[in-house]
Scaffold this motif. Structure first.
Motif, PDB file in Angstrom:
ATOM      1  N   LYS A 349       0.992  -1.199  -0.028  1.00  0.00           N
ATOM      2  CA  LYS A 349       0.080  -0.137  -0.076  1.00  0.00           C
ATOM      3  C   LYS A 349       0.754   1.449   0.094  1.00  0.00           C
ATOM      4  CE  LYS A 349      -2.124   0.660   3.842  1.00  0.00           C
ATOM      5  NZ  LYS A 349      -3.268   0.729   5.134  1.00  0.00           N
ATOM      6  N   GLU A 350       1.977   1.356   0.898  1.00  0.00           N
ATOM      7  CA  GLU A 350       2.588   2.467   0.947  1.00  0.00           C
ATOM      8  C   GLU A 350       3.730   2.474  -0.281  1.00  0.00           C
ATOM      9  OE1 GLU A 350       1.659   1.108   5.060  1.00  0.00           O
ATOM     10  OE2 GLU A 350       2.246   0.191   3.194  1.00  0.00           O
ATOM     11  N   ARG A 351       3.845   1.400  -0.918  1.00  0.00           N
ATOM     12  CA  ARG A 351       4.656   1.301  -2.295  1.00  0.00           C
ATOM     13  C   ARG A 351       3.692   2.091  -3.226  1.00  0.00           C
ATOM     14  NH1 ARG A 351       5.805  -1.452  -6.956  1.00  0.00           N
ATOM     15  NH2 ARG A 351       8.082  -1.900  -7.245  1.00  0.00           N
ATOM     16  N   GLU A 352       2.555   1.903  -3.388  1.00  0.00           N
ATOM     17  CA  GLU A 352       1.562   2.484  -4.174  1.00  0.00           C
ATOM     18  C   GLU A 352       1.607   4.001  -4.131  1.00  0.00           C
ATOM     19  OE1 GLU A 352       0.107   1.323  -7.159  1.00  0.00           O
ATOM     20  OE2 GLU A 352       1.686  -0.069  -6.748  1.00  0.00           O
ATOM     21  N   TRP A 353       1.524   4.272  -2.790  1.00  0.00           N
ATOM     22  CA  TRP A 353       1.447   5.772  -2.390  1.00  0.00           C
ATOM     23  C   TRP A 353       2.830   6.537  -2.953  1.00  0.00           C
ATOM     24  CZ3 TRP A 353       0.141   4.979   3.433  1.00  0.00           C
ATOM     25  CH2 TRP A 353      -1.311   4.507   3.502  1.00  0.00           C
ATOM     26  N   LEU A 354       3.857   5.964  -2.674  1.00  0.00           N
ATOM     27  CA  LEU A 354       5.330   6.358  -3.190  1.00  0.00           C
ATOM     28  C   LEU A 354       5.198   6.467  -4.793  1.00  0.00           C
ATOM     29  CD1 LEU A 354       8.211   7.397  -3.052  1.00  0.00           C
ATOM     30  CD2 LEU A 354       8.831   4.874  -3.098  1.00  0.00           C
ATOM     31  N   ARG A 355       4.541   5.533  -5.537  1.00  0.00           N
ATOM     32  CA  ARG A 355       4.369   5.640  -7.065  1.00  0.00           C
ATOM     33  C   ARG A 355       3.561   6.970  -7.264  1.00  0.00           C
ATOM     34  NH1 ARG A 355       4.036   1.546 -11.080  1.00  0.00           N
ATOM     35  NH2 ARG A 355       3.890  -0.094  -9.436  1.00  0.00           N
ATOM     36  N   TYR A 356       2.416   7.164  -6.633  1.00  0.00           N
ATOM     37  CA  TYR A 356       1.526   8.228  -7.111  1.00  0.00           C
ATOM     38  C   TYR A 356       2.069   9.512  -6.731  1.00  0.00           C
ATOM     39  CZ  TYR A 356      -1.903   4.506  -6.735  1.00  0.00           C
ATOM     40  OH  TYR A 356      -2.614   3.300  -6.900  1.00  0.00           O
ATOM     41  N   ALA A 357       2.973   9.596  -5.558  1.00  0.00           N
ATOM     42  CA  ALA A 357       3.697  10.917  -5.433  1.00  0.00           C
ATOM     43  C   ALA A 357       4.851  10.993  -6.333  1.00  0.00           C
ATOM     44  CB  ALA A 357       4.010  11.036  -3.779  1.00  0.00           C
ATOM     45  N   ALA A 358       5.579  10.192  -6.776  1.00  0.00           N
ATOM     46  CA  ALA A 358       6.366  10.215  -7.599  1.00  0.00           C
ATOM     47  C   ALA A 358       6.136  11.077  -8.962  1.00  0.00           C
ATOM     48  CB  ALA A 358       7.214   9.005  -7.710  1.00  0.00           C
ATOM     49  N   LEU A 359       4.967  10.219  -9.303  1.00  0.00           N
ATOM     50  CA  LEU A 359       4.358  10.709 -10.489  1.00  0.00           C
ATOM     51  C   LEU A 359       3.807  12.012 -10.383  1.00  0.00           C
ATOM     52  CD1 LEU A 359       2.330   7.327 -11.600  1.00  0.00           C
ATOM     53  CD2 LEU A 359       4.178   8.172 -12.953  1.00  0.00           C
ATOM     54  N   LEU A 360       3.528  12.402  -9.618  1.00  0.00           N
ATOM     55  CA  LEU A 360       2.916  13.730  -9.503  1.00  0.00           C
ATOM     56  C   LEU A 360       3.701  14.833  -8.511  1.00  0.00           C
ATOM     57  CD1 LEU A 360      -0.753  12.680  -8.297  1.00  0.00           C
ATOM     58  CD2 LEU A 360      -0.239  13.444 -10.742  1.00  0.00           C
ATOM     59  N   ARG A 386      -9.611   9.781  -7.660  1.00  0.00           N
ATOM     60  CA  ARG A 386     -10.394   8.964  -7.518  1.00  0.00           C
ATOM     61  C   ARG A 386      -9.830   7.571  -6.885  1.00  0.00           C
ATOM     62  NH1 ARG A 386     -14.358  12.334  -7.601  1.00  0.00           N
ATOM     63  NH2 ARG A 386     -15.518  10.729  -7.392  1.00  0.00           N
ATOM     64  N   GLY A 387     -10.505   7.032  -5.968  1.00  0.00           N
ATOM     65  CA  GLY A 387     -10.298   5.891  -5.524  1.00  0.00           C
ATOM     66  C   GLY A 387      -9.475   5.731  -4.311  1.00  0.00           C
ATOM     67  N   LEU A 388      -8.926   7.059  -4.006  1.00  0.00           N
ATOM     68  CA  LEU A 388      -8.094   7.027  -2.636  1.00  0.00           C
ATOM     69  C   LEU A 388      -8.735   7.822  -1.660  1.00  0.00           C
ATOM     70  CD1 LEU A 388      -6.062   7.150  -5.186  1.00  0.00           C
ATOM     71  CD2 LEU A 388      -4.590   8.131  -3.468  1.00  0.00           C
ATOM     72  N   THR A 389      -8.574   7.377  -0.263  1.00  0.00           N
ATOM     73  CA  THR A 389      -9.448   7.858   0.897  1.00  0.00           C
ATOM     74  C   THR A 389      -8.587   9.283   1.005  1.00  0.00           C
ATOM     75  OG1 THR A 389      -7.677   7.053   2.466  1.00  0.00           O
ATOM     76  CG2 THR A 389      -9.562   5.793   1.643  1.00  0.00           C
ATOM     77  N   ALA A 390      -9.490   9.953   1.901  1.00  0.00           N
ATOM     78  CA  ALA A 390      -8.837  11.457   2.287  1.00  0.00           C
ATOM     79  C   ALA A 390      -7.417  11.265   2.920  1.00  0.00           C
ATOM     80  CB  ALA A 390      -9.950  12.185   3.264  1.00  0.00           C
ATOM     81  N   GLU A 391      -7.426  10.472   3.628  1.00  0.00           N
ATOM     82  CA  GLU A 391      -5.916  10.391   4.442  1.00  0.00           C
ATOM     83  C   GLU A 391      -4.879   9.726   3.307  1.00  0.00           C
ATOM     84  OE1 GLU A 391      -4.645   8.108   8.532  1.00  0.00           O
ATOM     85  OE2 GLU A 391      -4.856   6.761   6.877  1.00  0.00           O
ATOM     86  N   GLU A 392      -5.259   9.131   2.373  1.00  0.00           N
ATOM     87  CA  GLU A 392      -4.255   8.872   1.302  1.00  0.00           C
ATOM     88  C   GLU A 392      -3.844   9.842   0.329  1.00  0.00           C
ATOM     89  OE1 GLU A 392      -4.956   3.849   0.255  1.00  0.00           O
ATOM     90  OE2 GLU A 392      -6.764   5.348  -0.377  1.00  0.00           O
ATOM     91  N   ILE A 393      -4.957  10.535   0.098  1.00  0.00           N
ATOM     92  CA  ILE A 393      -4.723  11.748  -0.616  1.00  0.00           C
ATOM     93  C   ILE A 393      -3.667  12.680   0.029  1.00  0.00           C
ATOM     94  CG2 ILE A 393      -5.652  13.772  -1.496  1.00  0.00           C
ATOM     95  CD1 ILE A 393      -7.900  11.984  -2.422  1.00  0.00           C
ATOM     96  N   GLU A 394      -3.930  12.912   1.304  1.00  0.00           N
ATOM     97  CA  GLU A 394      -2.924  13.819   2.119  1.00  0.00           C
ATOM     98  C   GLU A 394      -1.551  13.278   2.182  1.00  0.00           C
ATOM     99  OE1 GLU A 394      -1.858  16.953   4.336  1.00  0.00           O
ATOM    100  OE2 GLU A 394      -3.611  16.816   3.308  1.00  0.00           O
ATOM    101  N   ILE A 395      -1.462  11.814   2.333  1.00  0.00           N
ATOM    102  CA  ILE A 395      -0.105  11.222   2.356  1.00  0.00           C
ATOM    103  C   ILE A 395       0.527  11.396   1.278  1.00  0.00           C
ATOM    104  CG2 ILE A 395       1.319   9.276   2.409  1.00  0.00           C
ATOM    105  CD1 ILE A 395      -0.855   8.247   4.600  1.00  0.00           C
ATOM    106  N   VAL A 396      -0.056  11.202   0.071  1.00  0.00           N
ATOM    107  CA  VAL A 396       0.380  11.450  -1.339  1.00  0.00           C
ATOM    108  C   VAL A 396       0.924  12.886  -1.443  1.00  0.00           C
ATOM    109  CG1 VAL A 396       0.200  11.358  -3.785  1.00  0.00           C
ATOM    110  CG2 VAL A 396      -0.649   9.586  -2.303  1.00  0.00           C
TER     111      VAL A 396
END
Length: 533
Positions: A349-360, A386-396
């Protein structure tokens, strides 16, 4: 109204929204004729909407009419007035088409499970029950239990009497049982809700329980117990008292009780303990449907495996048409994440957050290069992912925020301070890895093709598989490794790859050794093997 811009055949960006409560069906449910004042309110609103849309220079305007116009004996008169006033010709859609559009919308907002589900939409004239199984639409049933219809045909007193409330419940149960039987009395695993009435009830319940608005409407789970408690309180309020509640206007206050009773009966009859909210409805379904039918007319972005990645790539495409740098940094970040897994102990899960943050991480450069990391965080928070919780968006957003010169500080950043301690640690690790990976593509020419980890003499080496003339990347990677060294608890050096893995790294530069030791898991040994992605 929603004004949207196509990203590709399965994704769009909302540019503007407008809402006006016109209640075109007001007064029509007894004799089946639309009232002239209701038609005038609606055509005036359509005129304003079409003017706003044309100011946005839209390519197409799509407009639909549902139950109230569909059932009226003078619906044709309304359509003529609408076209004359706004230049827009509403398309009257049947109940089945309305349900199909709702399904498309919820699919675009949520990752629907591959098991039986029910989507509920409570409108003014009717309720749509949409039986689905993941992407498959099974059946749609329209039920004449719209909130405005019930308010006009059942409720005569303010507040409603006990007899009127009981009549509402009996009618709702009778009609809903018949509708569920028409659906085949399916076993429903999960219920989704997409209408404004359901959204308003969920917002009110959350404010009453927590004293604040919902941080994110989409994906919110609204429990049956909370709905029942709220319904009992609303039933004994006058319309004026309901209109004084947060976010409730006079028009919504009138139909709030019928909507709550119908929703409660849906959940009880299906055996569901909660309903999950979608912030997309019929209007967004119209956008999705149009995009799919005109896919050949649209430019596309790279296909992605799921809703979350499609949404991230869609946001990236709005600000970075090339994307090579961001995609390469994402690859390098994930190589670091995998190689350091024994140290940071984070999961997929954290690996995906890193991928999203790196892309953006660099989308904020479209606003201004100075302070672009902060601009990137703002865009991520408000980009409609879309598809991310409020906390996930904040972390990214925070990981992207700290990929440059700024560092996570509880006293300086309210968003960071608001995260639980475990999540703050995650942000520190992900931001440190992204910062290093971004340094290894400092020139944006992808001169460092891959990263691996080597452990030697109490030091961790980041080994860069670099082309010639990558001195700037090696310098930037070394310069940005200090935070990673602090988290690892050992000095971190940077070197270019050599042919013999057993030999010492060459052209080595390292971070200062004055770092605090970090905790390490029992299996925290680092593999000397080369990593690539």
């Amino acid at each position: 109204m929603v004004i949207a811009e196509a990203v590709h055949a399965d994704a769009f960006t909302v540019l503007d929204r407008e809402r006006e409560v016109v209640q075109v069906g007001r007064g029509s449910f007894m004799d089946g004729r639309l009232r002239r004042d209701a038609m005038k309110r609606t055509t005036d609103a359509l005129q304003r909407f079409s003017q706003l849309a044309r100011r946005h220079q839209v390519d197409r305007i799509v407009c639909t009419a549902t139950a109230a116009v569909r059932e009226s004996r003078n619906g044709g008169d309304f359509l003529k007035l609408a076209r004359r006033a706004s230049g827009v010709a509403p398309r009257v859609i049947p109940s089945e088409e309305e349900g199909r559009l709702i399904h498309l919308a919820v699919q675009a907002a949520l990752q629907l499970p591959d098991r039986p589900a029910l989507i509920v939409d409570i409108g003014g004239g009717s309720v749509q029950l949409v039986h689905v199984n993941g992407p498959h639409l099974l059946k749609v049933v329209g039920v004449p239990l719209g909130a405005l219809r019930l308010a006009e045909t059942v409720i005569e007193h303010d507040p409603p009497t006990d007899d009127e409330l009981e009549q509402l419940r009996r009618l709702a149960r009778k009609q809903l049982r018949r509708a569920l039987a028409e659906l085949g009395d399916p076993e429903i695993d999960v219920v989704f809700g997409s209408s404004g009435s359901i959204h308003a009830l969920a917002e009110l319940a959350h404010i009453e329980r927590h004293g604040r608005e919902l941080p994110q409407l989409n994906r919110h789970v609204f429990g049956l117990d909370a709905l029942s408690d709220l319904t009992r309180r609303l039933e004994h309020m006058s319309q004026q008292e309901r209109a004084a509640l947060p976010g409730i206007d006079e028009a919504r206050a009138e139909i709030l009780v019928p909507g709550a009773i119908v929703l409660e009966q849906v959940l009880r009859l299906t055996g569901a303990k909660s309903i999950r909210l979608s912030d997309y409805g019929v209007r967004e379904g119209l956008v999705v449907d149009w995009l799919r039918r005109h896919a050949k007319e649209l430019s596309t972005i790279e296909a992605a495996g799921d809703l979350r990645m499609r949404s991230v790539l869609g946001l990236l495409g709005r600000f970075d048409t090339d994307g090579r740098h961001c995609r390469h940094v994402a690859d390098l970040s994930l190589q670091l994440f995998d190689a350091l897994a024994g140290w940071h102990g984070l999961g997929t899960k954290e690996r995906e957050w890193l991928r999203y943050a790196a892309l953006l991480h660099d989308v904020g450069s479209s606003v201004a290069y100075d302070g672009h990391a902060q601009h990137s965080a703002y865009i991520i928070r408000n980009g409609g992912l879309r598809g991310l919780t409020a906390e996930e968006i904040e972390i990214v957003a925070l990981v992207a925020r700290y990929h440059g010169g700024a560092r996570p500080r509880k006293r300086r950043d309210e968003g960071f301070a608001g995260l639980p301690g475990k999540r703050r640690r995650t942000v520190r690790w992900l931001a440190a890895m992204l910062r290093v990976a971004e340094g290894f593509d400092r020139s944006h020419y992808q001169l460092v093709r891959g990263l691996s980890i080597r452990r030697r003499a109490g030091k961790i080496f980041l080994v860069a598989d670099a082309r010639r003339q990558a001195q700037l990347e090696i310098w930037a990677g070394r310069r940005r490794a200090a935070d990673l060294a602090r988290l690892l608890g050992v000095p971190v050096g940077v070197a270019t790859a050599v042919a013999d893995p057993a030999s010492a790294p060459r052209r080595v530069a390292s971070t200062p050794p004055s770092v605090r030791p970090a905790r390490r898991s029992n299996n925290g040994r680092l593999s000397p093997a080369r990593m690539w992605h």
